[in-house]
Design a protein around this motif. Sequence first.
Motif, PDB file in Angstrom:
ATOM      1  N   ARG A  31      -8.451  -5.291  -4.706  1.00 45.44           N
ATOM      2  CA  ARG A  31      -7.217  -4.694  -5.478  1.00 45.44           C
ATOM      3  C   ARG A  31      -6.494  -3.733  -4.570  1.00 45.44           C
ATOM      4  O   ARG A  31      -5.451  -3.252  -4.957  1.00 45.44           O
ATOM      5  CB  ARG A  31      -7.707  -3.941  -6.675  1.00 45.44           C
ATOM      6  CG  ARG A  31      -8.622  -5.053  -8.027  1.00 45.44           C
ATOM      7  CD  ARG A  31      -8.590  -4.232  -9.051  1.00 45.44           C
ATOM      8  NE  ARG A  31      -9.046  -5.103 -10.107  1.00 45.44           N
ATOM      9  CZ  ARG A  31     -10.500  -4.830 -10.633  1.00 45.44           C
ATOM     10  NH1 ARG A  31     -11.258  -3.756 -10.262  1.00 45.44           N
ATOM     11  NH2 ARG A  31     -11.153  -5.599 -11.568  1.00 45.44           N
ATOM     12  N   LYS A  34      -2.588  -4.722  -3.752  1.00 48.22           N
ATOM     13  CA  LYS A  34      -1.941  -4.304  -4.742  1.00 48.22           C
ATOM     14  C   LYS A  34      -1.626  -2.815  -4.940  1.00 48.22           C
ATOM     15  O   LYS A  34      -0.491  -2.307  -5.422  1.00 48.22           O
ATOM     16  CB  LYS A  34      -2.347  -5.114  -6.174  1.00 48.22           C
ATOM     17  CG  LYS A  34      -1.285  -4.725  -7.167  1.00 48.22           C
ATOM     18  CD  LYS A  34      -1.627  -5.637  -8.454  1.00 48.22           C
ATOM     19  CE  LYS A  34      -0.941  -5.315  -9.677  1.00 48.22           C
ATOM     20  NZ  LYS A  34      -1.420  -6.235 -10.984  1.00 48.22           N
ATOM     21  N   LYS A  37       0.715  -0.875  -2.673  1.00 49.22           N
ATOM     22  CA  LYS A  37       2.160  -1.182  -2.878  1.00 49.22           C
ATOM     23  C   LYS A  37       2.721  -0.314  -4.295  1.00 49.22           C
ATOM     24  O   LYS A  37       3.726   0.126  -4.283  1.00 49.22           O
ATOM     25  CB  LYS A  37       2.203  -2.692  -3.102  1.00 49.22           C
ATOM     26  CG  LYS A  37       1.938  -3.474  -1.858  1.00 49.22           C
ATOM     27  CD  LYS A  37       1.998  -4.950  -2.110  1.00 49.22           C
ATOM     28  CE  LYS A  37       1.749  -5.684  -0.882  1.00 49.22           C
ATOM     29  NZ  LYS A  37       1.725  -7.353  -0.942  1.00 49.22           N
TER      30      LYS A  37
END
Length: 247
Positions: A31, A34, A37
């Motif tokens: 993860r 993600k 970001k």
Amino acid sequence: MLITKKLACCIALAFSTLSINAQSFTIEEQRLDKATKVIPAITSALSDRVNLFIEQINKANNLTVLSQLSIRHGKGIWTDAKLYFKNTNHYDDRPLYWARLQMSKALKQTKAFKESLPDQQSKLLWQFEIYSRGQTDVKFDQYTTKRILVTGFDPFLLDRNIKQSNPSGVAAIVLDNLVISVEGQSAEIETLILPVRYADFDQGMVEELLTPYFRENPVDMIITTGMGRSKLRIRTFYRIKTKCTFT
């Protein structure tokens, strides 16, 4: 804090079941892309420690050096998370959570780690886990009349909301090493954070971790905190003479 051999074996086994082998990335580590970001300020909050750790482990030429660095920076990231709160007053457990994952992921990519045996890899990863969670930092050295141990948990439900925090983890970071005084009595609070992984729970991690504090250490109260569906849940274990009571 004393980590029993049984606990270490249980967690090493649980850790190895999270993936096909210790070198592959866990669901939590996957993860990271993600998270960096969506919440870059959070994932980079403890970047000084993370970057130094990565720089040093990539220069490590054997498992012994890698182990020493994991202990040093495992302790360091736990301390940094507490300093982050004191310096910013941000009630947030996520910097520690995401920093730990960045460090464990980097650890798996080093040459020394890849050349180690699977059992050695699992032991190294678990060693880093317990140090970075404050589980070896429970000392009770303030000579207070009462001793209280508080446990918190990692963020979870991250596939639903990658921004998720866990107030119980926040409590652990904020309350560690705190001394309070009430009606002439003083109490020292020590804390640690637990993972939210069924494999660890199934192996009896919580029971193995907390039992010694009832049987071997003069802890007056253990408070386990966790995130419920709509509020913070608290369970308290306290000692009356030689018996332990649950509320």
